[in-house]
Design a protein around this motif. Sequence first.
Motif, PDB file in Angstrom:
ATOM      1  N   GLY A   1      57.818  22.053  18.610  1.00 29.93           N
ATOM      2  CA  GLY A   1      56.581  21.466  18.460  1.00 29.93           C
ATOM      3  C   GLY A   1      55.361  22.439  18.375  1.00 29.93           C
ATOM      4  N   GLY A   2      55.679  23.617  18.513  1.00 34.27           N
ATOM      5  CA  GLY A   2      54.841  24.688  18.249  1.00 34.27           C
ATOM      6  C   GLY A   2      53.485  24.802  19.269  1.00 34.27           C
ATOM      7  N   VAL A   3      52.543  25.413  18.953  1.00 32.86           N
ATOM      8  CA  VAL A   3      51.342  25.665  19.932  1.00 32.86           C
ATOM      9  C   VAL A   3      50.630  24.127  20.079  1.00 32.86           C
ATOM     10  N   LYS A   4      50.458  23.964  21.229  1.00 35.53           N
ATOM     11  CA  LYS A   4      49.674  22.493  21.442  1.00 35.53           C
ATOM     12  C   LYS A   4      48.385  22.710  21.415  1.00 35.53           C
ATOM     13  N   VAL A   5      48.009  23.631  21.977  1.00 37.95           N
ATOM     14  CA  VAL A   5      46.344  23.795  22.189  1.00 37.95           C
ATOM     15  C   VAL A   5      45.759  25.303  22.356  1.00 37.95           C
ATOM     16  N   ALA A   6      44.691  25.585  21.780  1.00 35.12           N
ATOM     17  CA  ALA A   6      44.306  27.213  22.238  1.00 35.12           C
ATOM     18  C   ALA A   6      42.880  27.376  22.692  1.00 35.12           C
ATOM     19  N   PRO A   7      42.735  27.046  24.175  1.00 40.70           N
ATOM     20  CA  PRO A   7      41.363  27.179  24.420  1.00 40.70           C
ATOM     21  C   PRO A   7      40.838  28.437  24.620  1.00 40.70           C
ATOM     22  N   LEU A   8      39.548  28.438  24.111  1.00 41.39           N
ATOM     23  CA  LEU A   8      38.793  29.769  23.970  1.00 41.39           C
ATOM     24  C   LEU A   8      37.585  29.711  25.232  1.00 41.39           C
ATOM     25  N   ILE A   9      38.016  30.639  26.391  1.00 37.61           N
ATOM     26  CA  ILE A   9      37.066  30.701  27.226  1.00 37.61           C
ATOM     27  C   ILE A   9      35.682  31.580  26.731  1.00 37.61           C
ATOM     28  N   GLN A  10      34.721  30.996  26.622  1.00 38.48           N
ATOM     29  CA  GLN A  10      33.430  31.741  25.999  1.00 38.48           C
ATOM     30  C   GLN A  10      32.567  32.441  26.923  1.00 38.48           C
ATOM     31  N   VAL A  11      32.538  33.698  26.895  1.00 38.32           N
ATOM     32  CA  VAL A  11      31.666  34.533  27.576  1.00 38.32           C
ATOM     33  C   VAL A  11      30.965  35.543  26.834  1.00 38.32           C
ATOM     34  N   ASP A  12      29.585  35.666  27.105  1.00 39.52           N
ATOM     35  CA  ASP A  12      29.107  36.601  26.094  1.00 39.52           C
ATOM     36  C   ASP A  12      29.247  38.054  26.367  1.00 39.52           C
ATOM     37  N   ASP A  13      28.884  38.861  25.730  1.00 40.67           N
ATOM     38  CA  ASP A  13      29.209  40.140  26.025  1.00 40.67           C
ATOM     39  C   ASP A  13      28.683  40.811  27.134  1.00 40.67           C
ATOM     40  N   GLU A  14      27.314  40.842  27.385  1.00 44.35           N
ATOM     41  CA  GLU A  14      26.684  41.120  28.646  1.00 44.35           C
ATOM     42  C   GLU A  14      27.343  40.742  30.068  1.00 44.35           C
ATOM     43  N   GLU A  15      27.602  39.394  29.819  1.00 46.20           N
ATOM     44  CA  GLU A  15      28.365  38.816  31.158  1.00 46.20           C
ATOM     45  C   GLU A  15      29.594  39.332  31.282  1.00 46.20           C
ATOM     46  N   THR A  16      30.424  39.856  30.425  1.00 52.09           N
ATOM     47  CA  THR A  16      31.745  40.339  30.033  1.00 52.09           C
ATOM     48  C   THR A  16      31.615  41.965  30.822  1.00 52.09           C
ATOM     49  N   ILE A  17      30.608  42.464  30.349  1.00 53.17           N
ATOM     50  CA  ILE A  17      30.364  43.773  30.880  1.00 53.17           C
ATOM     51  C   ILE A  17      30.044  43.820  32.456  1.00 53.17           C
ATOM     52  N   ARG A  18      28.975  42.905  32.822  1.00 53.13           N
ATOM     53  CA  ARG A  18      28.499  42.588  34.180  1.00 53.13           C
ATOM     54  C   ARG A  18      29.907  42.385  34.989  1.00 53.13           C
ATOM     55  N   ARG A  19      30.748  41.560  34.640  1.00 58.51           N
ATOM     56  CA  ARG A  19      31.855  41.231  35.408  1.00 58.51           C
ATOM     57  C   ARG A  19      32.848  42.460  35.578  1.00 58.51           C
ATOM     58  N   ILE A  20      33.256  43.266  34.344  1.00 54.87           N
ATOM     59  CA  ILE A  20      34.344  44.156  34.697  1.00 54.87           C
ATOM     60  C   ILE A  20      33.571  45.160  35.228  1.00 54.87           C
ATOM     61  N   THR A  21      32.558  45.871  35.127  1.00 53.00           N
ATOM     62  CA  THR A  21      31.838  46.937  35.722  1.00 53.00           C
ATOM     63  C   THR A  21      31.448  46.801  37.261  1.00 53.00           C
ATOM     64  N   GLY A  22      31.464  45.652  37.588  1.00 47.03           N
ATOM     65  CA  GLY A  22      31.273  45.558  38.886  1.00 47.03           C
ATOM     66  C   GLY A  22      32.397  45.271  39.810  1.00 47.03           C
ATOM     67  N   ARG A  23      33.739  45.383  39.229  1.00 43.67           N
ATOM     68  CA  ARG A  23      34.772  45.565  40.135  1.00 43.67           C
ATOM     69  C   ARG A  23      34.708  46.923  40.789  1.00 43.67           C
ATOM     70  N   ARG A  24      35.377  46.856  42.000  1.00 40.62           N
ATOM     71  CA  ARG A  24      35.666  48.060  42.683  1.00 40.62           C
ATOM     72  C   ARG A  24      36.940  47.623  43.548  1.00 40.62           C
ATOM     73  N   THR A  25      37.765  48.784  43.555  1.00 46.32           N
ATOM     74  CA  THR A  25      39.293  48.747  44.029  1.00 46.32           C
ATOM     75  C   THR A  25      39.476  49.698  45.269  1.00 46.32           C
ATOM     76  N   CYS A  26      40.341  49.120  46.380  1.00 46.04           N
ATOM     77  CA  CYS A  26      40.552  49.895  47.499  1.00 46.04           C
ATOM     78  C   CYS A  26      41.623  51.105  47.064  1.00 46.04           C
ATOM     79  N   ARG A  27      41.321  52.307  47.353  1.00 48.86           N
ATOM     80  CA  ARG A  27      42.290  53.458  46.986  1.00 48.86           C
ATOM     81  C   ARG A  27      43.543  53.102  47.751  1.00 48.86           C
ATOM     82  N   THR A  28      43.644  52.390  48.926  1.00 46.31           N
ATOM     83  CA  THR A  28      44.715  52.542  49.558  1.00 46.31           C
ATOM     84  C   THR A  28      45.654  51.082  49.830  1.00 46.31           C
ATOM     85  N   CYS A  29      44.942  50.065  49.666  1.00 48.00           N
ATOM     86  CA  CYS A  29      45.746  48.836  49.672  1.00 48.00           C
ATOM     87  C   CYS A  29      45.580  48.187  48.318  1.00 48.00           C
TER      88      CYS A  29
END
Length: 222
Positions: free
Chosen positions: A109-137
């Motif tokens: 039956g092929g692909v049923k639906v292709a949802p596009l989650i819309q986020v503007d570029d500046e929000e994308t940059i804010r979301r990703i650059t704000g991530r911090r990861t623990c070096r140990t766990c």
Amino acid sequence: MSEQRTYIVLLGVPGAGKGTQAKLLEQALGLPQISTGDIFRYNLKHETELGKLAKSYMDRGDLVPDEVTIRMVEERLQQPDCARGAIMDGFPRNLVQAAAFDKMTAPYGGVKVAPLIQVDDEETIRRITGRRTCRTCGAVYHILYNPPKVAGVCDIDGGELYQREDDKEETVRNRLYVYYKQTAPLIGYYFAKGLLREIDGTQSIEEVQNALIAVIREAQPA
């Protein structure tokens, strides 16, 4: 034609929340999340024929060809947990892969639906650059949306939090460039097929999930 299956293609820029939403949809719909990253890691770890082939390209610093990625996805979709369909997270990534995915899913039956989650570029940059990861766990925080109790220190084990190379602004902007060059054409591809559904990705996680479920239910075969 074989039995109908529900194939969902999640679209959106890096950082739009596709992975988070795919995991929630997996629980809500009982369909597996298929991530190309997970598939690559599995094949490399278990040194499958396709994993060795992919590694031969990666060791040379080359991109893994579409045909190898397509074969990996095709094998994954033949697993028992995909008997009712799948939620695609990160595949297809370009028009060649989209055409191949149409071919492999056409009997169901092929692909049923292709949802596009819309986020503007500046929000994308804010979301990703704000991530911090623990070096140990490896725990992941966000300086704005999910900060640790003490800045720079992991709540779980007290490890140092750092910003991964992938999360630095220059890298994020390059990922956006690659997305617009290779992946954004899929928006037009699925729009032309009448399968595209736009979702406001700036809403809360729960609101985005509810909107996704609504468009998926609407696309389900009677």
